[in-house]
Design a protein around this motif. Structure first.
Motif, PDB file in Angstrom:
ATOM      1  N   ILE A   1      28.628  48.332  54.668  1.00 58.63           N
ATOM      2  CA  ILE A   1      28.775  47.271  53.688  1.00 58.63           C
ATOM      3  C   ILE A   1      30.054  46.895  52.925  1.00 58.63           C
ATOM      4  CG2 ILE A   1      27.324  47.311  50.818  1.00 58.63           C
ATOM      5  CD1 ILE A   1      24.847  49.174  52.358  1.00 58.63           C
ATOM      6  N   PRO A   2      30.795  45.751  52.473  1.00 58.84           N
ATOM      7  CA  PRO A   2      31.841  45.525  52.195  1.00 58.84           C
ATOM      8  C   PRO A   2      31.576  46.270  50.163  1.00 58.84           C
ATOM      9  CG  PRO A   2      30.533  43.442  52.370  1.00 58.84           C
ATOM     10  CD  PRO A   2      29.839  45.000  53.284  1.00 58.84           C
ATOM     11  N   SER A   3      32.994  46.729  50.804  1.00 64.47           N
ATOM     12  CA  SER A   3      33.126  47.285  48.767  1.00 64.47           C
ATOM     13  C   SER A   3      33.531  45.607  48.493  1.00 64.47           C
ATOM     14  CB  SER A   3      34.225  47.768  48.551  1.00 64.47           C
ATOM     15  OG  SER A   3      35.044  47.133  49.104  1.00 64.47           O
ATOM     16  N   PRO A   4      33.126  44.705  46.933  1.00 65.93           N
ATOM     17  CA  PRO A   4      32.240  46.007  46.161  1.00 65.93           C
ATOM     18  C   PRO A   4      30.761  45.948  46.573  1.00 65.93           C
ATOM     19  CG  PRO A   4      32.606  43.785  45.189  1.00 65.93           C
ATOM     20  CD  PRO A   4      32.796  44.103  46.152  1.00 65.93           C
ATOM     21  N   TYR A   5      30.128  45.497  47.402  1.00 67.49           N
ATOM     22  CA  TYR A   5      28.494  45.506  47.161  1.00 67.49           C
ATOM     23  C   TYR A   5      28.045  47.091  48.016  1.00 67.49           C
ATOM     24  CZ  TYR A   5      29.972  40.283  46.993  1.00 67.49           C
ATOM     25  OH  TYR A   5      30.525  39.768  46.327  1.00 67.49           O
ATOM     26  N   THR A   6      27.012  47.279  47.397  1.00 70.58           N
ATOM     27  CA  THR A   6      26.236  48.553  48.076  1.00 70.58           C
ATOM     28  C   THR A   6      24.716  48.109  48.311  1.00 70.58           C
ATOM     29  OG1 THR A   6      24.825  49.116  46.346  1.00 70.58           O
ATOM     30  CG2 THR A   6      27.406  49.974  46.313  1.00 70.58           C
ATOM     31  N   LEU A   7      24.044  48.824  48.516  1.00 74.19           N
ATOM     32  CA  LEU A   7      22.732  48.941  48.637  1.00 74.19           C
ATOM     33  C   LEU A   7      21.994  48.594  47.955  1.00 74.19           C
ATOM     34  CD1 LEU A   7      20.371  48.769  51.289  1.00 74.19           C
ATOM     35  CD2 LEU A   7      19.742  50.745  50.799  1.00 74.19           C
ATOM     36  N   TYR A   8      22.220  49.339  46.782  1.00 74.36           N
ATOM     37  CA  TYR A   8      21.476  49.423  45.584  1.00 74.36           C
ATOM     38  C   TYR A   8      21.577  48.568  44.636  1.00 74.36           C
ATOM     39  CZ  TYR A   8      20.967  53.667  47.591  1.00 74.36           C
ATOM     40  OH  TYR A   8      21.065  54.929  48.641  1.00 74.36           O
ATOM     41  N   LYS A   9      20.666  47.800  43.996  1.00 73.38           N
ATOM     42  CA  LYS A   9      20.547  46.552  43.238  1.00 73.38           C
ATOM     43  C   LYS A   9      21.486  46.958  41.537  1.00 73.38           C
ATOM     44  CE  LYS A   9      17.026  44.450  42.593  1.00 73.38           C
ATOM     45  NZ  LYS A   9      15.537  43.595  42.120  1.00 73.38           N
ATOM     46  N   VAL A  14      33.924  51.276  43.742  1.00 75.73           N
ATOM     47  CA  VAL A  14      35.141  50.669  43.236  1.00 75.73           C
ATOM     48  C   VAL A  14      35.677  50.429  44.854  1.00 75.73           C
ATOM     49  CG1 VAL A  14      37.498  51.590  42.215  1.00 75.73           C
ATOM     50  CG2 VAL A  14      35.538  52.049  41.228  1.00 75.73           C
ATOM     51  N   GLU A  15      36.944  49.390  44.470  1.00 77.39           N
ATOM     52  CA  GLU A  15      37.326  48.671  45.708  1.00 77.39           C
ATOM     53  C   GLU A  15      38.263  49.605  46.036  1.00 77.39           C
ATOM     54  OE1 GLU A  15      37.478  44.365  46.937  1.00 77.39           O
ATOM     55  OE2 GLU A  15      36.953  44.142  45.056  1.00 77.39           O
ATOM     56  N   PRO A  16      38.924  49.673  46.999  1.00 78.15           N
ATOM     57  CA  PRO A  16      39.992  50.299  47.437  1.00 78.15           C
ATOM     58  C   PRO A  16      41.385  49.959  46.831  1.00 78.15           C
ATOM     59  CG  PRO A  16      39.227  48.393  49.611  1.00 78.15           C
ATOM     60  CD  PRO A  16      37.994  48.824  48.487  1.00 78.15           C
ATOM     61  N   GLY A  17      42.285  50.430  46.551  1.00 76.48           N
ATOM     62  CA  GLY A  17      43.178  50.149  46.106  1.00 76.48           C
ATOM     63  C   GLY A  17      42.987  49.069  44.957  1.00 76.48           C
ATOM     64  N   PRO A  31      43.432  45.309  41.017  1.00 77.47           N
ATOM     65  CA  PRO A  31      44.004  45.653  41.359  1.00 77.47           C
ATOM     66  C   PRO A  31      45.362  46.784  41.418  1.00 77.47           C
ATOM     67  CG  PRO A  31      44.386  43.509  41.891  1.00 77.47           C
ATOM     68  CD  PRO A  31      43.532  43.632  41.131  1.00 77.47           C
ATOM     69  N   TYR A  32      45.987  47.555  41.628  1.00 73.10           N
ATOM     70  CA  TYR A  32      46.723  48.817  41.742  1.00 73.10           C
ATOM     71  C   TYR A  32      47.727  48.530  43.040  1.00 73.10           C
ATOM     72  CZ  TYR A  32      45.239  52.730  43.732  1.00 73.10           C
ATOM     73  OH  TYR A  32      44.527  53.563  44.679  1.00 73.10           O
ATOM     74  N   TRP A  33      47.142  48.325  43.581  1.00 72.97           N
ATOM     75  CA  TRP A  33      48.040  48.486  44.634  1.00 72.97           C
ATOM     76  C   TRP A  33      47.174  47.610  45.648  1.00 72.97           C
ATOM     77  CZ3 TRP A  33      47.264  48.812  50.874  1.00 72.97           C
ATOM     78  CH2 TRP A  33      48.719  49.400  51.096  1.00 72.97           C
ATOM     79  N   LYS A  34      48.633  46.478  46.321  1.00 70.37           N
ATOM     80  CA  LYS A  34      48.242  45.616  47.632  1.00 70.37           C
ATOM     81  C   LYS A  34      49.317  45.719  48.642  1.00 70.37           C
ATOM     82  CE  LYS A  34      45.197  42.159  45.167  1.00 70.37           C
ATOM     83  NZ  LYS A  34      44.813  40.469  45.550  1.00 70.37           N
ATOM     84  N   LYS A 295      41.035  46.497  54.219  1.00 71.04           N
ATOM     85  CA  LYS A 295      39.976  46.825  53.622  1.00 71.04           C
ATOM     86  C   LYS A 295      38.784  46.410  54.224  1.00 71.04           C
ATOM     87  CE  LYS A 295      36.725  43.801  50.443  1.00 71.04           C
ATOM     88  NZ  LYS A 295      36.138  45.642  50.576  1.00 71.04           N
ATOM     89  N   TRP A 296      38.439  45.415  55.570  1.00 72.12           N
ATOM     90  CA  TRP A 296      37.100  45.132  56.111  1.00 72.12           C
ATOM     91  C   TRP A 296      37.195  46.919  57.237  1.00 72.12           C
ATOM     92  CZ3 TRP A 296      33.070  41.890  56.007  1.00 72.12           C
ATOM     93  CH2 TRP A 296      33.422  40.951  54.611  1.00 72.12           C
TER      94      TRP A 296
END
Length: 336
Positions: A1-9, A14-17, A31-34, A295-296
């Motif tokens: 499940i790709p961030s920022p999504y989750t299974l829950y409504k 938090v996305e990486p970085g 974003p603090y790092w890319k 990321k993915w």
């Protein structure tokens, strides 16, 4: 499940970085790092090779005095980590491998060779169906949402072995493919690029026109494979990466309940993938794919897999190939 999504409504992660800024009852994900914009460093191959070994060694040194072993799949990345651990620690390393009885899926013979070459204490577990049957409820219960990467099972049994042997942590080789273009799909994209360099008149007017009249039976003939290659070449990057997705090979109406299908946006994954590729830094298709996969593939998938497996067995895990110095080194290498 790709961030920022989750299974829950109404729950995101938090996305990486990224970090979350909360102010006046509103929040922003920032974003603090890319990955940097890939400044090219004009260096000879030999100079880059020497620098790589130095940075690799430095990335292992923080773990020198810790009772850590190594994941060992037999691939290039995990074997490199094991070899550098042996050099830095100056002692035999405990290496952990999971194999299968089916030769088609078992690659543990490469791990045996690597362990022998580096003088490691090799711990090898052959997974049986009963082992999986007994362990699966525990694995599922300890995950916080569905996770479809089946290699989590291998990581789980490796880390369980390590815990039983008294290890406090393991070093993993994750990150090498995404930093140095090690996955076969990158090579396949290069072949697509070469194909598109054929003049359009010759490619479409002659080659593809001829293919439309040629039979592609039997099913595994070279003609059939070439037709699939040509059809895939017409898709834009990164959507052509999804040609191996099983969901695209079957009628989805036969797999998923219609009541669920009515609530699902089937095109969202493709849109997210395309958006991620478009936003990735780097001028070349290779750099954009590597950025996207950080990321993915890595942050949203492989690192979750390894961390979860180790946490289930009370182990720490380190990723020396994701040392900041090594990442900076990889980002400044030219494509070739």
């Amino acid at each position: 499940i790709p961030s920022p999504y989750t299974l829950y409504k109404n729950i995101q992660r938090v996305e990486p970085g990224h970090y979350i800024l909360y102010r006046h009852q509103k929040w922003l994900s920032i974003p603090y790092w890319k990955p940097a914009s890939f400044p090219k460093k004009p260096a000879s191959f030999q100079a880059a090779k020497q620098e790589l070994f130095e940075v690799l060694e430095a990335s292992i040194q923080p773990y020198e005095n810790k009772p850590y072993g190594a994941f060992l799949s037999g691939g290039l990345d995990s074997s490199t980590v094991l070899g550098m651990m042996t050099k830095v620690f100056q002692r035999p390393i405990d290496a952990f491998t999971m194999g299968f009885d089916q030769d088609r899926y078992d690659e543990s013979s490469y791990a045996v060779q690597a362990a022998k070459h580096f003088g490691a204490r090799h711990h090898h577990f052959n997974l049986q169906a009963d082992d999986l049957y007994l362990a699966l409820p525990t694995i599922i219960q300890q995950l916080d949402q569905p996770f479809g990467n089946a290699s989590l099972i291998g990581a789980y049994f490796c880390s369980k072995m390590a815990h039983d042997k008294g290890m406090k942590g393991l070093l993993a080789g994750d990150g090498g493919d995404e930093l140095f273009g090690g996955n076969s799909r990158y090579l396949k994209q290069l072949k697509f690029n070469h194909y598109h360099q054929i003049p359009k008149m010759l490619r479409q007017g002659l080659l593809e026109y001829w293919l439309s009249f040629v039979s592609d039976t039997p099913p595994f003939s070279l003609i059939r494979k070439f037709k699939k290659f040509v059809n895939a070449s017409k898709l834009p990057v990164p959507l052509r990466l999804e040609i191996h997705n099983l969901m695209n090979h079957f009628e989805i109406q036969k797999i998923i309940n219609p009541d669920i299908l009515n609530k699902v946006d089937l095109h969202q994954p493709s849109r997210l993938l395309s958006m991620s590729y478009k936003e990735a830094q780097g001028e070349s298709w290779l750099n954009k794919l590597l950025c996207m996969d950080l990321k993915w593939v890595l942050a949203d998938n492989d690192l979750i897999k390894v961390r979860s497996a180790c946490q289930m067995n009370d182990l720490n895990v380190g990723f020396p190939l994701l040392d900041e110095r090594l990442i900076k080194f990889a980002l400044k290498l030219p494509d070739h």
